[in-house]
Design an enzyme around this catalytic site. Structure first.
Site: not given
Ligand SMILES: NC(=O)c1ccc[n+]([C@@H]2O[C@H](COP(=O)([O-])OP(=O)(O)OC[C@H]3O[C@@H](n4cnc5c(N)ncnc54)[C@H](O)[C@@H]3O)[C@@H](O)[C@H]2O)c1
Ligand SMILES: [Zn+2]
Length: 695
Positions: A111, A113, A115, A224, A310, A418, A421, A436, A442
């Site tokens: 699937e 993923k 965001d 799910y 990823k 600037c 202006c 500015c 401006c």
């Molecule tokens: N940049 C930062 O400061 C920071 C801080 C904390 C976490 N993070 C990121 O977040 C990640 C941790 O977050 P996480 O625990 O949610 O893990 P994750 O986002 O790597 O993976 C788990 C999540 O993926 C999602 N997901 C999307 N499509 C899906 C699908 N088809 N099937 C199942 N799940 C799906 C679900 O919400 C699930 O909870 C870290 O690995 C990091 O990459 C970044």
């Molecule tokens: Zn200006």
């Protein structure tokens, strides 16, 4: 640093980033960097288990519940997913699955993923009863009212033989188009923009105001199904099943029979996913059979039967052709990199197409501010690296210094004046941006102020949106918000202009026909009824956002009183600090602004609040004075103030010897409390106060 110290340091850092990410929807570092730190910690913990901390970030789902919502327990824990950025680790995952299943045949479902944020929906007898965030995996925030704003989510499911109780999980997300709209809006309002759609989704699903959540155009894909009995035999069956019940099942999924096919799927989507209407950051691979999923089980943090792959953000070299400078609504000057592909180095700039990056052509990238230029140490003509990931807005990550000998480069000189202006730029102490100061002449600042003025949350003249202000401004018909009220039918009818989108080069023609003109004039006319607090916000005074405007309007009740207020009177208003007070003072001291306010008043805008008359409940508090401080269980502070006044009391802003009562809530400042004690002021809790008025 020894391993013990490093483990401690990494744990602390990761805890910190988790807090920022899950509680404040902010990413301070990239996901890739975060995941590398986590991997380093995992490896060290494997090697030195004696130093592993009980609450190590490797052992727990990173999120938490917040105080803003009801925390509810998940019937089935909501875990994270193990992740990897390379094929080799993917193959090791496949090896573990094979060993775990003792030679049984198995299939995978691949699937995309998505965001966004993980959401759980509980259905009882087919009715949606609860929507909950993942939280810490055991407990999440109950945000039912907010998830109900997702149009594609069935509130009631009708199907034969539905299980009486089941849970559906999926990803709540903000489509790219909604994200761009929201960020433009945040920008107009002078609020911080979200770095990416995921942070925007997470912030928007956790708003207190569901109406605002609804407006932000969120959506959800489901992936799910869970119930107490074995309703479906496989993930595939469950996806088909819930789809037939009307759920918005995530598109693009595919059943495959081995890891090579998984890898094919990954390659297939690497570029294709860029054309989806939402952000994706990888692929999720799940063992198909539910029986086999059970056999493989879970670690503390994630299922052993699934993993995510990823995609690393694409990073490419480009040539920095020149730096241009953009002046924003607040006057802040932002350097922008103008880029071309390496092959276009010799082409005149107006003929270049830009670098091909993550599915789009990139010609411009923000350089943020002068400090960033210095940090990167870049020069015009340099070969730089550009990256585009979840951020959507491309950024420059570094310079290829080895290319400097081959091509001529030139120092970047930040302008002293600037570009719009020609006023001399200034920089406030402690701020990174040059700005500015010419806010009354401006052009981009003027235009920005008008756009802010007509915004839905300000004067709500939506009929002037989408480039119409630009037209009026460029034709010199509207230079300040007050000019809007001098427009009439004859001035508007027949106006036309082609607007060119700088990024895409696309031309959009705007022309004012009868109906448009009617709408515009109607919108302007209606704005005369917009309440005083919005008018105040619409002026765009620095640091006077919506909430501050509301407080000021409630306190001063009229523009006249606010204009006449001294610095001391301003800071006496609860929650108004020195920075805001100075900004208000300086705004009203500028002759152009005085004229603006006067013209708006003549145009018939609301310059006074409609005071809610105090409804008298009793005279129990007659002649008594109160100061309210901190946070309360049953009341907002404004409500408490009303309550006190309704019972004959008076609310003051500062603690003094004459004060009778300090009404103290949670988290109040210790210095106020101390002062009240010293002066012998009676300190009241919320319950004691309620008892006083006989509640
Ligand atoms: N940049 C930062 O400061 C920071 C801080 C904390 C976490 N993070 C990121 O977040 C990640 C941790 O977050 P996480 O625990 O949610 O893990 P994750 O986002 O790597 O993976 C788990 C999540 O993926 C999602 N997901 C999307 N499509 C899906 C699908 N088809 N099937 C199942 N799940 C799906 C679900 O919400 C699930 O909870 C870290 O690995 C990091 O990459 C970044
Ligand atoms: Zn200006």
């Amino acid at each position: 640093m020894n391993p013990e110290q490093r483990i401690q340091e990494l744990s602390e850092k990761l805890h910190y980033y988790n807090d920022r990410y899950y509680q404040e929807s902010v990413s301070e570092i990239s996901d890739y960097e975060f995941d590398q730190l986590l991997k380093e910690l995992q490896a060290l913990e494997n090697q030195y288990p004696e130093f592993k901390q009980d609450d190590s970030p490797t052992q727990r789902v990173g999120g938490t519940v917040t105080k803003a919502f009801n925390a509810v327990y998940h019937r089935y824990p909501m875990l994270s997913l193990d992740n990897t950025y390379n094929e080799e680790e993917l193959r090791s995952f496949d090896d573990r699955v094979r060993r775990g299943l003792d030679g049984e045949a198995y299939e995978y479902i691949c699937e995309l993923k998505f965001d966004g944020i993980s959401l759980s929906f509980t259905y009882e007898n087919g009715v949606l009863v609860r929507g909950v965030t993942r939280g810490d995996g055991t407990r999440g925030d109950e945000i039912t009212n907010n998830v109900k704003t997702i149009r594609s989510l069935p509130l009631r499911v009708k199907a034969d033989n539905l299980p009486p109780l089941f849970e559906i999980r999926g990803e709540g997300f903000m489509p790219t188009s909604s994200f761009q709209k929201l960020n433009e809006e945040m920008d107009t309002l002078g609020e911080n923009q979200y770095a990416n759609p995921r942070n925007a989704a997470s912030g928007s699903f956790k708003l207190q105001d569901s109406a605002e959540t609804a407006r932000r155009g969120l959506d959800c894909y489901l992936y799910y199904f869970l119930s107490d009995d074995d309703y479906f035999k496989s993930h595939e069956e469950s996806l088909l099943g819930i789809k037939s019940w009307g759920f918005n099942v995530s598109p693009g999924w595919k059943k495959v029979s081995n890891i090579d096919e998984v890898i094919e799927y990954i390659h297939e989507w690497e570029e294709k996913r860029m054309h989806l209407p939402l952000a994706t950051d990888g692929i999720v691979i799940k063992v198909n059979s539910f029986a086999q999923q059970k056999e493989l089980g879970f670690t503390a943090k994630s299922p052993r039967w699934a993993i995510s792959y990823k995609y690393k953000a694409e990073n490419k070299p480009a040539v920095l052709r020149m730096v241009t400078y953009q002046v924003g609504r607040t006057g802040a000057v932002t350097p922008v990199a103008n880029l071309c592909d390496l092959s276009e180095r010799a082409l005149p700039y107006n003929q270049v197409k830009g670098v091909h990056l993550s599915g789009t052509r990139v010609k411009r990238a923000t350089l943020h501010n002068a400090n960033e230029l210095e940090r990167l140490g870049i020069r015009i003509g340099d070969t730089v690296f550009v990256e585009k990931s979840g951020e959507i807005i491309p950024k420059i990550t570094g310079v290829d210094v080895s290319q400097r000998e081959k091509y001529e480069t030139e120092e970047i000189v930040f302008p002293t004046h600037c570009p719009e202006c020609d006023s001399e730029l200034q920089r406030n102490e402690g701020e990174v941006a040059f700005f500015c100061p010419n806010d009354s002449h401006c052009p981009p600042q003027l235009k920005g102020r008008i756009e802010h003025f007509i915004h839905r949350k300000a004067m709500n003249i939506e009929s002037l949106g989408e480039g119409k202000i630009e037209l009026l401004f460029d034709l010199d018909l509207v230079r300040t918000p007050a000019d809007l009220y001098d427009l009439n039918y004859d001035k508007l009818l027949g106006l036309e202009k082609n607007l060119v989108n700088e990024e895409t080069g696309k031309v959009k023609k705007i022309s004012f026909r009868e109906k448009t003109v009617d709408n515009i004039l109607k919108g302007i006319d209606l704005s005369r009824t917009v309440p005083f607090k919005n008018v105040l916000f619409a002026l765009g005074i620095r640091f006077v956002g919506q909430t501050v405007a509301e407080k000021l309007a409630a306190y001063f009740k009229s523009m006249r009183a606010l204009r006449a207020a001294s610095y001391d009177q301003l800071v006496a208003v609860p929650e108004i600090g020195g920075r805001i007070a100075l900004s208000i003072e300086s705004f009203f001291s500028v002759p152009e602004n005085q004229l603006l306010v006067e013209r708006l008043e003549q145009a018939g805008l609301q310059m006074e609040g409609d005071e809610k008359p105090v409804e008298i409940e009793s005279d129990l508090l007659d002649g008594k004075t109160f100061v309210i401080s901190g946070v309360f269980e049953n009341f907002e502070r404004d409500e408490l103030k009303e309550k006190i006044e309704a019972n004959g009391g008076k609310v003051l802003s500062g603690v003094s010897g004459k004060l009778n009562y300090l009404l103290a809530g949670a988290n109040m400042g210790p210095s106020k409390l101390e002062k009240a004690r010293k002066l012998g002021v009676t300190i009241l809790s919320e319950e004691e106060f309620l008892a006083m008025i006989g509640n």
